[in-house]
Design an enzyme around this catalytic site. Sequence first.
Site, PDB file in Angstrom:
ATOM      1  NE  ARG A 101      -9.729 -10.994  -1.190  1.00 38.80           N
ATOM      2  CZ  ARG A 101      -8.512 -11.554  -1.188  1.00 38.80           C
ATOM      3  NH1 ARG A 101      -7.796 -11.605  -2.290  1.00 38.80           N
ATOM      4  NH2 ARG A 101      -8.009 -12.059  -0.073  1.00 38.80           N
ATOM      5  CG  HIS A 128      -6.800 -10.180   4.674  1.00 35.17           C
ATOM      6  ND1 HIS A 128      -7.901 -10.997   4.567  1.00 35.17           N
ATOM      7  CD2 HIS A 128      -5.870 -10.712   3.829  1.00 35.17           C
ATOM      8  CE1 HIS A 128      -7.652 -11.966   3.692  1.00 35.17           C
ATOM      9  NE2 HIS A 128      -6.432 -11.822   3.238  1.00 35.17           N
ATOM     10  CD  GLN A 131      -3.179 -14.311   5.469  1.00 39.27           C
ATOM     11  OE1 GLN A 131      -3.714 -14.585   4.412  1.00 39.27           O
ATOM     12  NE2 GLN A 131      -2.240 -15.077   6.008  1.00 39.27           N
ATOM     13  CG  ASP A 231       0.758  -7.433   2.402  1.00 40.40           C
ATOM     14  OD1 ASP A 231       0.818  -8.177   1.392  1.00 40.40           O
ATOM     15  OD2 ASP A 231      -0.239  -6.717   2.654  1.00 40.40           O
ATOM     16  CB  CYS A 276      -0.815 -12.333   3.905  1.00 43.27           C
ATOM     17  SG  CYS A 276      -0.373 -10.857   2.975  1.00 43.27           S
ATOM     18  NE  ARG A 304      -7.039 -16.839   4.796  1.00 36.62           N
ATOM     19  CZ  ARG A 304      -7.152 -16.034   3.737  1.00 36.62           C
ATOM     20  NH1 ARG A 304      -6.080 -15.628   3.101  1.00 36.62           N
ATOM     21  NH2 ARG A 304      -8.347 -15.583   3.349  1.00 36.62           N
TER      22      ARG A 304
HETATM   23  N1  NVA Z   1      -2.335  -5.998   1.316  1.00 35.92           N
HETATM   24  C1  NVA Z   1      -2.617  -6.980   0.287  1.00 35.92           C
HETATM   25  C2  NVA Z   1      -2.997  -8.271   0.906  1.00 35.92           C
HETATM   26  C3  NVA Z   1      -3.245  -9.385  -0.075  1.00 35.92           C
HETATM   27  C4  NVA Z   1      -3.664 -10.676   0.584  1.00 35.92           C
HETATM   28  C5  NVA Z   1      -3.723  -6.438  -0.611  1.00 35.92           C
HETATM   29  O1  NVA Z   1      -4.685  -5.858  -0.076  1.00 35.92           O
HETATM   30  O2  NVA Z   1      -3.611  -6.580  -1.818  1.00 35.92           O
HETATM   31  N1   CP Z   2      -3.539 -14.006   1.464  1.00 38.97           N
HETATM   32  C1   CP Z   2      -4.615 -13.948   0.667  1.00 38.97           C
HETATM   33  O1   CP Z   2      -5.678 -13.449   1.042  1.00 38.97           O
HETATM   34  O2   CP Z   2      -4.430 -14.475  -0.567  1.00 38.97           O
HETATM   35  P1   CP Z   2      -5.402 -14.327  -1.808  1.00 38.97           P
HETATM   36  O3   CP Z   2      -5.357 -12.884  -2.241  1.00 38.97           O
HETATM   37  O4   CP Z   2      -4.829 -15.247  -2.847  1.00 38.97           O
HETATM   38  O5   CP Z   2      -6.787 -14.714  -1.421  1.00 38.97           O
END
Ligand code: NVA
Ligand code: CP
Length: 319
Positions: A101, A128, A131, A231, A276, A304
């Site tokens: 990540r 992502h 997801q 989101d 998400c 997930r």
């Molecule tokens: N768009 C959000 C998604 C989190 C799962 C982020 O990147 O923080």
């Molecule tokens: N939706 C998602 O990726 O959640 P987290 O940021 O908690 O991993």
Amino acid sequence: MPRHFLSVTDFSPAQVRDCLLLANDIKLHPENYRQTLAGQTLAMIFQKKSTRTRVSFEVGMYQLGGHALFLSSADIQIGRGETIADTAQVISRYCNGIMARVYGHEIVEELAKFATVPIINGLSDLEHPCQTMCDAQTLIEHWSPKGTYDPSVLRGKTLCYVGDGNNMAHSLLDVGAATGMNVTIVAPKGYWPDPKIVARCEELGRETGSKIVITDDVINGVRGADCIYTDVWASMGQEEEHDKRVRDFDGFIVDESMMQRADNGRTGPGCLFMHCLPAHRGEEVSAEVCDGPRSIIFDEAENRLHIQKAILVTLMAKR
Ligand code: NVA
Ligand code: CP
């Protein structure tokens, strides 16, 4: 078979379908997969925070007979400037796969360039994909006739994403293009998705039947949608832009009146709501919708686990 999963587009539409079917089989019969990754280790590198991704990958590896290592990037030598290339090559000598990540998407690309084991994108600023594969699985479950699970139910349905044209919007467009589901993006001008990703989805959509609409018309853009997805307005790394974004997204909250506009007078099952997570109730979605009867956010979160087990098996199982 694909080597990596940095993007939904690393899988062909047929491979996306196979992975969605495998995820359902793993969900229904987890006992058949208890040794599938026996003795294997997944390294999980996190530059950003996570609840769902971290827990579901770690539990998923355990349930497949393997093991996962949580590596906060601040605690490994990447945090002191060791290169991504060296890190990828070293971890490849110990582990059988890497989930990462990251901020810049080029970091997962660099890992994939130098690793000799599969790389899985657990979220980058651009995409992502884990997801939105789970989102497709969840919609298939809800839209298939009772007791069945048929990925082709996505064809011709419309998912309407209301919010920032961010990593989620990009990967939803990709999964729509791969499965034949239509995707509408409703966002203020200036927050539209990356035109290169829109173009690649339009091209694939000509094969699969997925149609794309991008609009800032928050009144009419949602009409007829089968699912509304949103989101956060400020993603991880954009915390300082939060207040400006709240002003720019004024009027884009998903609330009950928007859900009714989506229903557009249809009878039968109404428009579903997805997110998400994590969600900011009262900002991008009202608590009434987020916690209401149309919301399938926890089915989504659960999936997930199942879809990622399918992705891990697809990339890492010995054949
Ligand atoms: N768009 C959000 C998604 C989190 C799962 C982020 O990147 O923080
Ligand atoms: N939706 C998602 O990726 O959640 P987290 O940021 O908690 O991993």
